[in-house]
Design a protein around this motif. Structure first.
Motif, PDB file in Angstrom:
ATOM      1  N   GLY A 189       0.819  -1.198   0.000  1.00  0.00           N
ATOM      2  CA  GLY A 189       0.000   0.000   0.000  1.00  0.00           C
ATOM      3  C   GLY A 189       0.853   1.247   0.000  1.00  0.00           C
ATOM      4  O   GLY A 189       2.072   1.195   0.179  1.00  0.00           O
ATOM      5  N   TRP A 202      -3.658   3.851  -1.743  1.00  0.00           N
ATOM      6  CA  TRP A 202      -4.115   2.572  -2.283  1.00  0.00           C
ATOM      7  C   TRP A 202      -3.625   1.441  -1.390  1.00  0.00           C
ATOM      8  O   TRP A 202      -2.649   1.574  -0.659  1.00  0.00           O
ATOM      9  N   LEU A 203      -4.333   0.326  -1.445  1.00  0.00           N
ATOM     10  CA  LEU A 203      -3.995  -0.856  -0.665  1.00  0.00           C
ATOM     11  C   LEU A 203      -4.321  -2.082  -1.506  1.00  0.00           C
ATOM     12  O   LEU A 203      -5.402  -2.158  -2.108  1.00  0.00           O
ATOM     13  N   SER A 204      -3.396  -3.037  -1.562  1.00  0.00           N
ATOM     14  CA  SER A 204      -3.629  -4.231  -2.371  1.00  0.00           C
ATOM     15  C   SER A 204      -3.261  -5.474  -1.587  1.00  0.00           C
ATOM     16  O   SER A 204      -2.418  -5.437  -0.677  1.00  0.00           O
ATOM     17  N   LEU A 217      -7.383  -4.664  -5.162  1.00  0.00           N
ATOM     18  CA  LEU A 217      -6.786  -3.357  -4.921  1.00  0.00           C
ATOM     19  C   LEU A 217      -7.892  -2.326  -4.773  1.00  0.00           C
ATOM     20  O   LEU A 217      -8.842  -2.300  -5.576  1.00  0.00           O
ATOM     21  N   HIS A 219      -8.466   2.001  -4.069  1.00  0.00           N
ATOM     22  CA  HIS A 219      -7.733   3.263  -4.187  1.00  0.00           C
ATOM     23  C   HIS A 219      -8.682   4.426  -3.953  1.00  0.00           C
ATOM     24  O   HIS A 219      -9.911   4.291  -4.090  1.00  0.00           O
TER      25      HIS A 219
END
Length: 665
Positions: A189, A202-204, A217, A219
């Motif tokens: 992220g 963002w974070l995945s 993901l 965002h």
């Protein structure tokens, strides 16, 4: 003839500073450039100094729908997002570093951004998201609605692309390749914050799932957009003092998500599912001279695609894909207010195959069918209500190797039916291997753009439709000499395009505008690009474009004048260096003055922006990267398009992290 030439002999470059691998791989079929590990790929890093690689292999050919495979002789630039590093990365800004590409920017985070490629209009550049067309109802793809967090790389194919991609690719095609799932569990992220309360994140999460691989993901971003700009209160009086003001009604916010699933199906086949959803809202501030206090736009997009790839008996490599996109835009306030939102839907299926015959040529064929529609509050009688039409096309290409693979000919032809229009797009490409690691590429052909639904049927504010429009078309040719080595890449070439039946909006009393096929235009130019990595801790890249356009309308006010919004000179240069724990970078993006009107009575001054940044990466499990980025370091005040102020100096800080279940090499 040597079968290895056609089965995969190629040269590739994973870029130094801008992260672009510039293009043309040696003849067919070229493989994809090995991408630098993405934050979601096992062993990847949120930021790294890319390496230059030269690879020769006959294994794992590129997917049939990759730009390098679809157009093996075309002028292609591949830009890897992670090669840019730093905070507040912007999709449109990264794409504008490619040669032949000019950015049209309304100004600020979340505000409209579109591309002009090789002098073609912004609605004559086809933009795809994993192959799904993103060009909206008006024919223009707004890149502000595609956050860089979703993308792994961009394929920028310059030059007419009608034979391989269909209607819309007069100037070129941009394919946005989303992040890939990984086989190992990984969480990554990034958070950024900077000037004018701009916040991005963002974070995945990626890893194995149900016998396959998955990526999720999410965002989001927001900005007040209240940057200062210089305003001329008396534009008719030369030399008067400029006044500093702040942009209002220029805020923007958006959020969305991406889902990717990959699975092996057995028998040499695999499936790849992509789903994307986004929402956004922004103020429409207007130009400096004609600001808008209450105009607003909100929108949402959902898209999905399913691709199945494999090899059939007899060595036929196939690629089958189904896709769908729904795009919603609502306007309120100002002159563009409408009582109902506008919704575009499109979908289709396509089947593509490729087979190697006799070891000296490869045949490719594609069949696609689909349709699109627009719901709108105000359409003309010719639309028959909500306009909709089917699409269908057939394409064939042959790649013929001569003289032991030193010369490759790639003729192709596409026949397309887009609503009431039948379009024929031929092309021939040539690649010649020269001594001392040099290569010659050349292309010639014809491409088309059918009028959009808005241009034909839909009234939107002061813009009126015209159901009598004809498709735009382009005759084009280009050639370039390319040199590659383990440490460098260089390409110099020229291009020429003749655009016919250009569509432009003309004044339509009282106070409205209507599109017409008004003229032809000629655009010629030069493109040069290069990359150099003299040391593992130092790399650099540049691109330069010379564009000379001529209006061929037989009116003495316009004849042979340069087209508006086409700067003659454009330069992008980037240098990066330092160890992993302290990497510095600097970038210069400049363009010359250009006309704002067809008679040349108004012009936009040239501009040069300098960006600089520092990044430090620590650890591996977890991995942490801290970055500081200064955009427009010298606070250059400029405008774009028809009077939209651009942001001055801005500072952004970001923190990125990644954790994987395996030790990073």
């Amino acid at each position: 003839m040597r079968r290895s030439h056609l089965a995969g002999r190629w040269l590739c470059l994973a870029l130094s500073t801008s992260g672009s691998a510039l293009a043309q791989q040696a003849p067919p079929p070229p493989q994809e450039t090995p991408a630098p590990p993405s934050p979601d790929a096992p062993g990847g890093e949120p930021f790294r100094v890319p390496t230059v690689q030269v690879v020769e292999t006959a294994e794992a050919p590129a997917p049939p729908d990759s730009a390098s495979r679809r157009d093996p002789s075309g002028a292609l630039t591949v830009i890897h997002v992670d090669g840019f590093g730093g905070a507040a990365r912007d999709t449109a800004a990264m794409l504008s570093t490619a040669p032949g590409v000019t950015l049209q920017d309304v100004g600020g985070y979340g505000q409209s951004k579109s591309l002009v490629v090789r002098g073609a209009s912004s609605n004559a550049t086809l933009v795809l998201l994993d192959g799904v067309p993103l060009n909206g109802p008006g024919g223009i793809a707004d890149l502000s609605r595609v956050p860089a967090a979703m993308a792994e790389r961009f394929e920028v194919l310059r030059g007419g692309a009608g034979a391989r991609y269909g209607s819309g690719g007069l100037g070129g095609v941009v394919n946005i390749i989303t992040r890939r799932p990984g086989a190992e569990a990984r969480v990554a992220g990034e958070l950024s914050y900077g000037s004018w309360d701009t916040a991005l994140g963002w974070l995945s999460a990626s890893g194995p799932l149900a016998g396959g691989e998955a990526l999720v993901l999410v965002h989001g971003g927001t900005s007040s957009g209240r940057f200062p700009y210089l305003f001329d209160p008396s534009p008719t009086l030369p030399g008067d003092a400029l006044v500093e003001q702040r942009r209002t009604n220029n805020d923007a916010r958006g959020a969305g998500g991406l889902l990717r699933l990959r699975r092996e199906l057995g028998g040499g086949f695999s499936a790849d599912l992509m789903g994307e959803l986004s929402f956004d809202e922004r103020g429409l501030a207007g130009t400096a001279q004609n600001p808008s206090a209450d105009a607003r736009q909100s929108g949402g997009r959902g898209s999905a695609s399913l691709r199945v790839m494999g090899t059939l008996p007899g060595g036929v490599r196939t690629n089958a894909r189904a896709y769908y996109r729904r795009d919603r835009i609502a306007l309120a306030g100002g002159l563009w207010s409408q009582s109902e939102p506008q919704v575009q839907q499109l979908g289709g299926v396509e089947l593509e195959g490729r087979v190697l015959l006799g070891g000296w040529h490869a045949l490719s064929a594609l069949v696609s069918v689909g349709g699109e529609s627009v719901t709108a509050a105000d359409t003309n009688e010719a639309s028959g209500g909500d306009p909709a039409w089917p699409r269908a096309s057939v394409m064939a290409m042959d790649e013929v190797l001569l003289w032991d693979g030193q010369l490759t000919l790639a003729p192709s032809l596409r026949v397309e039916r887009a609503g009431p229009y039948t379009l024929l797009s031929p092309k021939v490409g040539v690649t010649v291997e020269l001594p001392a690691d040099f290569e010659l590429r050349a292309n010639a052909g014809r491409a088309h753009r059918a009028p959009s639904f808005l241009e034909l049927y839909v009234r939107q504010g002061t813009l009126l439709p015209n159901p009598d429009l004809r498709p735009e078309s382009a005759l084009y040719a280009d050639a370039a000499v390319v040199h590659r080595s383990e440490e460098s890449f260089a390409s110099v070439g020229g291009f020429a395009s003749l655009y016919e039946d250009l569509i432009s909006y003309e004044a339509y009393p009282p106070g409205a505008a209507r599109p017409y096929n008004f003229a032809n235009a000629r655009v010629v130019g030069l493109e040069a690009e290069g990359e150099w990595r003299p040391h593992p801790l130092l790399s650099g890249a540049f691109s330069y474009t010379l564009t000379v356009s001529s209006d061929l309308q037989r009116d003495e006010r316009f004849y042979l004048r340069e087209l508006p919004y086409r700067p003659r000179h454009k330069l992008a240069a980037r240098v990066m260096g330092g160890p992993r724990w302290l990497t510095g970078r600097m970038e210069v993006v400049a363009q010359s003055a250009h006309a704002l009107t067809r008679d040349g009575s108004m012009s936009l001054p040239g501009r040069a922006f300098v960006h600089a940044g520092l990044s430090s990466t620590f650890g591996s499990r977890p991995e942490l990267t801290v970055s500081c980025e200064v955009k427009n370091l010298f606070d250059a005040r400029a405008e774009d398009f028809v009077g939209y102020p651009l942001p001055g100096r801005a500072v952004y800080l970001s923190v990125a992290g990644a954790f994987s279940g395996t030790e990073t090499p």
